[in-house]
Design an enzyme around this catalytic site. Sequence first.
Site, mmCIF file in Angstrom:
data_model
loop_
_atom_site.group_PDB
_atom_site.id
_atom_site.type_symbol
_atom_site.label_atom_id
_atom_site.label_comp_id
_atom_site.label_asym_id
_atom_site.label_seq_id
_atom_site.Cartn_x
_atom_site.Cartn_y
_atom_site.Cartn_z
ATOM 1 N N ASP A 44 39.831 40.688 31.881
ATOM 2 C CA ASP A 44 39.465 39.261 32.281
ATOM 3 C C ASP A 44 37.715 39.455 32.422
ATOM 4 O OD1 ASP A 44 39.250 40.403 34.682
ATOM 5 O OD2 ASP A 44 40.190 38.325 35.694
ATOM 6 N N SER A 45 37.267 40.600 32.606
ATOM 7 C CA SER A 45 35.961 41.178 32.381
ATOM 8 C C SER A 45 35.213 40.641 31.180
ATOM 9 C CB SER A 45 35.586 42.336 32.401
ATOM 10 O OG SER A 45 36.308 43.358 31.710
ATOM 11 N N ASP A 83 45.129 41.347 30.451
ATOM 12 C CA ASP A 83 44.693 40.916 31.964
ATOM 13 C C ASP A 83 44.973 39.321 32.452
ATOM 14 O OD1 ASP A 83 43.985 41.541 34.412
ATOM 15 O OD2 ASP A 83 41.793 41.731 33.889
ATOM 16 N N LYS A 113 48.371 43.108 33.163
ATOM 17 C CA LYS A 113 48.106 43.476 34.516
ATOM 18 C C LYS A 113 47.505 42.260 35.313
ATOM 19 C CE LYS A 113 43.461 44.787 35.164
ATOM 20 N NZ LYS A 113 43.145 43.873 36.199
ATOM 21 N N GLU A 115 46.012 41.240 39.345
ATOM 22 C CA GLU A 115 45.082 41.516 40.370
ATOM 23 C C GLU A 115 45.912 41.246 41.699
ATOM 24 O OE1 GLU A 115 41.000 40.334 40.547
ATOM 25 O OE2 GLU A 115 40.703 40.793 38.699
ATOM 26 N N GLU A 183 40.267 50.052 41.966
ATOM 27 C CA GLU A 183 38.826 49.954 41.388
ATOM 28 C C GLU A 183 38.023 49.920 42.796
ATOM 29 O OE1 GLU A 183 38.297 46.400 39.215
ATOM 30 O OE2 GLU A 183 36.003 46.757 39.551
HETATM 31 O O1 KIV Z 1 38.823 42.877 33.733
HETATM 32 C C1 KIV Z 1 38.535 44.254 33.773
HETATM 33 O O2 KIV Z 1 37.960 44.440 32.840
HETATM 34 C C2 KIV Z 1 39.288 44.775 34.881
HETATM 35 C C3 KIV Z 1 38.524 45.927 35.014
HETATM 36 C C4 KIV Z 1 37.163 45.895 35.789
HETATM 37 C C5 KIV Z 1 39.266 46.566 36.344
HETATM 38 O O3 KIV Z 1 39.945 44.233 35.402
#
Ligand code: KIV
Length: 286
Positions: A44-45, A83, A113, A115, A183
């Site tokens: 989600d980056s 994510d 994934k 968080e 992280e």
């Molecule tokens: O969103 C993402 O790319 C991530 C990483 C920075 C761990 O969750």
Amino acid sequence: MKKSVNDIRQMVKDGEKISFLTSYDYLTAKYEERAGIDMILVGDSLGNVELGYDSTIPVIMDEMISHASSVRRGAPNTFIIGDMPYMSYQISNEMAIMNAGRFIKESRCDAIKLEGAGEQICERVRAIVGAGILVMGHIGLTPQFTAQLGGLKAQGKTAEAAWRLVEEARKLEEAGCWAILVEGVPAIVGKAIKENTTIPILGIGAGSHVDGQLIIYADMIGYYDDFTPKFVKQYCNVGEIVQKAFEEYISDVKECQFPDDNVHAYKIKQEEADRFEELLKEKKGK
Ligand code: KIV
């Protein structure tokens, strides 16, 4: 041949480190697969790196699904993890299963994934795993929890905080995570998490003792320069190369150096060109 979760587990067993990069689009994913990357995270980056937001919070599921689908088209043979964006899994188990399922069904991801830690997150993990989906946990510096963490800061910097992370990792493993991403923690904390769990432990800014390394692709190629975390190693400066190319193009257009009609234009047979000239004269007279 496409890597499965068993191949990833075997690599960890064999002591082979896992290479892991983010990707958000077809082209980047294509180059990552060609280079031989082991796993791709459609993070989600995306929000910061591709969409220009100042955090990951505004990212929505539809954006993630669209980008994850393009990554899959670029990397058909790579293990891809989608994510879960902010508020796509926090509200209820049903919502978490539905959104995790979209990554698998619509974007053809191999796993998702999410968080966080704690009982509520473990409940979501159990629900998604119960639906037959592979879940990677994510602890330490978790950007969706920035407000509670008091900023984007390294975590586990006191003995108690470090131990809490070890416990969180154990609970996520118990809840059914097949792997955990850690992280922004000191290297000894990454090591302790690795030594106190039995599943693959991936790190981003978690030192060298974990089973594999993730990095945001645009950080390591010098493309995203709004902010660069301490743990990033930059392998080239794509930003500089791209900007220089754009500047040269602008200058070529202004100075009539591009296009060169002998090279960058379509040709017509001489006989057709002559007839065309005649036609133009004839029509002009009318
Ligand atoms: O969103 C993402 O790319 C991530 C990483 C920075 C761990 O969750």
